[in-house]
Write an enzyme that holds these catalytic residues in place. Structure first.
Site, mmCIF file in Angstrom:
data_model
loop_
_atom_site.group_PDB
_atom_site.id
_atom_site.type_symbol
_atom_site.label_atom_id
_atom_site.label_comp_id
_atom_site.label_asym_id
_atom_site.label_seq_id
_atom_site.Cartn_x
_atom_site.Cartn_y
_atom_site.Cartn_z
ATOM 1 N N MET A 1 40.538 27.769 41.307
ATOM 2 C CA MET A 1 41.543 27.182 40.411
ATOM 3 C C MET A 1 41.792 25.726 40.781
ATOM 4 O O MET A 1 42.802 25.136 40.375
ATOM 5 C CB MET A 1 42.843 27.991 40.485
ATOM 6 C CG MET A 1 42.638 29.436 40.024
ATOM 7 S SD MET A 1 44.135 30.215 39.428
ATOM 8 C CE MET A 1 45.147 30.172 40.887
ATOM 9 N N HIS B 1 38.149 26.371 50.314
ATOM 10 C CA HIS B 1 37.172 26.329 49.214
ATOM 11 C C HIS B 1 35.855 25.707 49.692
ATOM 12 O O HIS B 1 34.769 26.172 49.354
ATOM 13 C CB HIS B 1 37.704 25.478 48.055
ATOM 14 C CG HIS B 1 38.973 25.970 47.436
ATOM 15 N ND1 HIS B 1 40.162 25.297 47.560
ATOM 16 C CD2 HIS B 1 39.243 27.057 46.681
ATOM 17 C CE1 HIS B 1 41.109 25.943 46.894
ATOM 18 N NE2 HIS B 1 40.583 27.021 46.357
HETATM 19 P P1 AMP Z 1 41.735 29.896 44.399
HETATM 20 O O1 AMP Z 1 41.403 28.502 43.997
HETATM 21 O O2 AMP Z 1 43.002 30.027 45.169
HETATM 22 O O3 AMP Z 1 41.622 30.875 43.251
HETATM 23 O O4 AMP Z 1 40.600 30.320 45.429
HETATM 24 C C1 AMP Z 1 39.236 30.245 45.105
HETATM 25 C C2 AMP Z 1 38.439 30.954 46.163
HETATM 26 O O5 AMP Z 1 38.644 30.306 47.417
HETATM 27 C C3 AMP Z 1 38.837 32.434 46.341
HETATM 28 O O6 AMP Z 1 37.668 33.209 46.526
HETATM 29 C C4 AMP Z 1 39.688 32.388 47.583
HETATM 30 O O7 AMP Z 1 39.695 33.598 48.297
HETATM 31 C C5 AMP Z 1 38.990 31.289 48.380
HETATM 32 N N1 AMP Z 1 39.906 30.747 49.382
HETATM 33 C C6 AMP Z 1 41.148 30.230 49.184
HETATM 34 N N2 AMP Z 1 41.717 29.889 50.356
HETATM 35 C C7 AMP Z 1 40.830 30.219 51.322
HETATM 36 C C8 AMP Z 1 40.830 30.129 52.748
HETATM 37 N N3 AMP Z 1 41.875 29.644 53.420
HETATM 38 N N4 AMP Z 1 39.735 30.557 53.417
HETATM 39 C C9 AMP Z 1 38.680 31.062 52.738
HETATM 40 N N5 AMP Z 1 38.602 31.174 51.402
HETATM 41 C C10 AMP Z 1 39.671 30.775 50.701
#
Ligand code: AMP
Length: 289
Positions: free
Chosen positions: A37, A44
């Site tokens: 997102m 990320h």
């Molecule tokens: P989001 O933008 O929050 O929807 O996250 C996108 C992807 O990044 C998802 O697969 C999350 O699980 C991963 N993600 C977000 N924060 C972390 C983190 N601290 N460590 C590893 N992966 C993450």
């Protein structure tokens, strides 16, 4: 690197850039997808770097997905930082950012076909306090899989229930790709990186450290042989006030079945916390192996 905002263009671009199975001498063109997102951070980035290493082409999707937000959630204030995100992606060797708007993705979000994971999997943990959330997640991820047709898609273990639900969706609906789980990236003081950390004031950021500290202690006790749910839950209560905790649960890693409070926790489990720290909802978890 190119930023693409329409489904037609990303499809045509990938068809030309990643020719697959068009002859024995031309099997290259593997595609890695990282659905996000935006408001990208090192969490990320770890997924992106893994994909760049493992695939010929890496696509990062950036889409604040309206169907996974509840009516009173933070859809409007969710950080949108496309320019900075593009810089991070460019440096990391991403080939394409797919950044559609909501009408490109859905037409009418109130009148769209949804992918609904089984009730049994969504009626707990984050799904319990966020009704409809995982329908939105599964739907947008399923659409991205159909649009990008990746060979591999990368998901963080930070969102453990999401990862479980997506892996199950891929099996149940026979999507032809591999899901690659990636470890949680943390600040040096333990705070799990999250785009929502930007909502924290310096004071509440300090408070938020209680979540990872509690999970570290649970992990430490578990590997020292303390494996009853009640003791582990009492440990969490020593760090966080009961009113701050939305849930503390321990689940089996394979089926996400919830341990009851009289249970003895077996290896291959996950301890998960969702907590509201000064009004900011944060989640984190640790493997109990
Ligand atoms: P989001 O933008 O929050 O929807 O996250 C996108 C992807 O990044 C998802 O697969 C999350 O699980 C991963 N993600 C977000 N924060 C972390 C983190 N601290 N460590 C590893 N992966 C993450």
């Amino acid at each position: 690197m190119k930023i693409i905002s329409t489904i037609k263009e990303i499809r045509e671009t990938l068809k030309a850039a990643a020719p697959k199975n068009i002859g024995p001498s031309c099997q290259t063109g593997s595609v890695g997808l990282i659905p996000t997102m935006g408001a990208l951070h090192r969490g990320h980035l770890s997924l992106i770097e893994k994909s760049v290493n493992e695939n010929d082409i890496t696509v990062v999707s950036i889409f604040v997905n309206p169907t996974q937000f509840g009516a009173n959630e933070d859809f409007d204030k969710y950080p949108r930082t496309l320019e900075a995100d593009a810089e991070i992606c460019e440096k990391a060797g991403v080939d394409y950012i797919f950044a559609p708007n909501a009408s490109e993705m859905y037409g009418d979000t109130r009148n769209t076909t949804l992918i609904c994971p089984p009730y049994n999997d969504v009626d707990k943990l984050c799904g319990k306090s966020r009704p409809g959330h995982f329908d939105g997640v599964a739907t947008v991820v399923g659409k991205l899989f159909n649009i990008v047709k990746p060979d591999r898609a990368y998901f963080g273990k930070k969102d453990a229930q999401q990862l479980f639900i997506i892996k199950k969706m891929v099996r149940d609906l026979n999507f032809d790709l591999n899901i690659v789980p990636c470890p949680i990236v943390r600040e040096t003081d333990g705070l799990a990186l999250s785009s929502r950390n930007t909502y924290l004031t310096p004071e509440s950021r300090k408070n938020a450290l209680k979540i990872s500290a509690a999970l570290r202690k649970v992990h430490e006790l578990f590997i020292s042989g303390i494996n009853d749910y009640n003791t582990l839950y009492d440990t969490v209560l020593a760090y966080l006030d009961a009113e701050e905790i939305e849930y503390f649960e321990i689940v089996g890693a394979e089926y996400f079945e919830i341990y009851e409070n009289t249970d003895i926790i077996k290896p291959n489990s996950i301890a998960l916390i969702a907590a509201k720290i000064d009004g900011v909802r944060l989640i984190d978890n640790v493997d109990l192996e």
